[in-house]
Design a protein around this motif. Structure first.
Motif, mmCIF file in Angstrom:
data_model
loop_
_atom_site.group_PDB
_atom_site.id
_atom_site.type_symbol
_atom_site.label_atom_id
_atom_site.label_comp_id
_atom_site.label_asym_id
_atom_site.label_seq_id
_atom_site.Cartn_x
_atom_site.Cartn_y
_atom_site.Cartn_z
ATOM 1 N N GLN A 1 -8.152 -2.769 0.266
ATOM 2 C CA GLN A 1 -9.203 -1.742 0.531
ATOM 3 C C GLN A 1 -9.204 -1.285 2.066
ATOM 4 O O GLN A 1 -9.876 -0.472 2.553
ATOM 5 N N ARG B 1 -3.797 1.681 3.255
ATOM 6 C CA ARG B 1 -3.401 3.041 2.495
ATOM 7 C C ARG B 1 -2.274 3.591 3.427
ATOM 8 O O ARG B 1 -1.508 4.154 3.009
ATOM 9 N N LYS C 1 -5.106 -0.032 -8.224
ATOM 10 C CA LYS C 1 -5.303 0.129 -6.959
ATOM 11 C C LYS C 1 -4.005 0.875 -6.398
ATOM 12 O O LYS C 1 -4.155 1.471 -5.402
ATOM 13 N N ASP D 1 -1.829 2.866 -7.796
ATOM 14 C CA ASP D 1 -1.738 4.135 -8.177
ATOM 15 C C ASP D 1 -2.823 4.832 -7.183
ATOM 16 O O ASP D 1 -2.266 6.000 -6.565
ATOM 17 N N GLU D 2 -4.014 4.495 -6.922
ATOM 18 C CA GLU D 2 -4.728 4.780 -5.910
ATOM 19 C C GLU D 2 -4.278 5.037 -4.648
ATOM 20 O O GLU D 2 -4.306 6.046 -3.761
ATOM 21 N N ASN E 1 -1.041 5.507 -3.752
ATOM 22 C CA ASN E 1 0.124 6.227 -4.035
ATOM 23 C C ASN E 1 1.232 5.389 -3.900
ATOM 24 O O ASN E 1 2.310 5.867 -3.329
#
Length: 316
Positions: free
Chosen positions: A113, A118, A146, A148-149, A151
């Motif tokens: 998170q 990211r 997660k 997939d979110e 990428n």
């Protein structure tokens, strides 16, 4: 000189993100990555996740139980700033995590998170490495969602489970968590908890496969762990995991309405829930496994499809 520049350009870079409460997962990570660390053409960076307030080991009983609402709802506590910045360009990222209450352990959830994750994981190949009791399927489903979110691209999963087996580990693992001792207990009636040492040592085969893929193909791919027994899907536990996860979410929602983690208002409900959980473990879980086994001849095709799905991409 030109040789040094070429060496720098061809060197593969691997990031290993890990957190171990008991130390077992650190041992797994060490053996798993040994062939990579010892390779002259691979650079390995280790990112040890550090919660601002670390989780104790052994785990006091109520603190242990009081963690599950946040686990299943992925409400992670803060972690210290990662040592990686997010601007690095890695050829592979290995996420080594434990399973808490059928969910990824909170420190790993917190890392995923974090804004740094990211940047790091965007469009990158990822290998997940799990060490747990034996129920990891739905935690890995959370992890897939997660990734997939973010990428990221899952190219391999390795799940290492306790040697005690499905039934006896129901007793051995909680005793280890609550006492800090692996056992065996009661003169051997309850066996030693944890992943077998021989299995931990043998995990270096996955590191060798990654190393060889980099050397001979220049990249990793989702078929690289095929034939290495990276995971084993116990079909008898699929429905048990789904039932337990639903129960965790139901009770977790109730506990979250009573207050945050550590709130005294949670304790009476947690005491009642602990009795419910024990009863479920000794009745519902074995019954589910037995029913699954009895119905196996009638559901063989469906079970095969489920096993293929949950074992992907590594395969059994």
């Amino acid at each position: 000189d030109s040789g040094t520049e070429f060496w720098k350009l061809t060197m593969k870079k691997v990031l290993v993100v890990h957190y171990s409460q008991s130390g077992q997962l650190d041992s797994v990570v060490k053996e798993f990555t040994r062939p990579l660390v010892e390779s002259d053409d691979i650079s390995v960076t280790f990112e040890n996740i550090k919660p601002v307030e670390d989780f104790p080991f052994p785990w006091p009983f109520f603190k242990f139980l009081d963690t599950f609402p946040e686990c299943v709802y992925q409400d992670a506590p803060p972690i210290q700033e990662p040592t990686v910045s997010g601007d690095e360009d890695f050829d592979l990222i290995i996420l080594a995590y434990q399973v808490w209450f059928l969910s990824p352990a909170l420190p790993m959830t917190a890392f995923l998170q974090h804004p740094v994750a990211r940047s790091l994981l965007n469009d990158k190949p990822v290998v997940t490495l799990i060490a747990c009791r034996n129920m990891w399927l739905l935690a890995q489903e959370d992890m897939k969602a997660k990734l997939d979110e973010l990428n990221a691209h899952l190219v391999g999963n390795v799940a290492m489970v306790d040697e005690a087996g499905s039934i006896l580990s129901l007793f051995a693992t909680p005793l280890w968590v609550l006492t800090g001792h692996k056992g065996p207990f009661l003169g051997g009636l309850i066996p030693r908890a944890g992943v077998a040492e021989k299995d931990i040592r043998a995990s270096e085969r996955f590191g060798r496969r990654i190393r060889d893929r980099f050397r001979f193909k220049g990249e990793v791919s989702p078929d690289m762990f095929r034939g290495l027994s990276a995971v084993h899907v116990n079909e008898g536990l699929i429905s048990s995991e789904k039932t337990a996860k639903r129960a965790f979410r139901l009770w977790g929602r109730l506990l979250r309405t009573l207050g945050p983690h550590g709130a005294w208002q949670r304790k009476p409900v947690l005491a009642f829930y602990s009795v419910f959980l024990i009863l479920m473990i000794v009745t519902v879980v074995p019954a589910g496994m037995l029913i699954k086994r009895l119905l196996a001849p009638l559901t063989r095709q469906r079970i095969a499809q489920q096993k293929a799905y949950y074992s992907a991409p590594s395969g059994e």
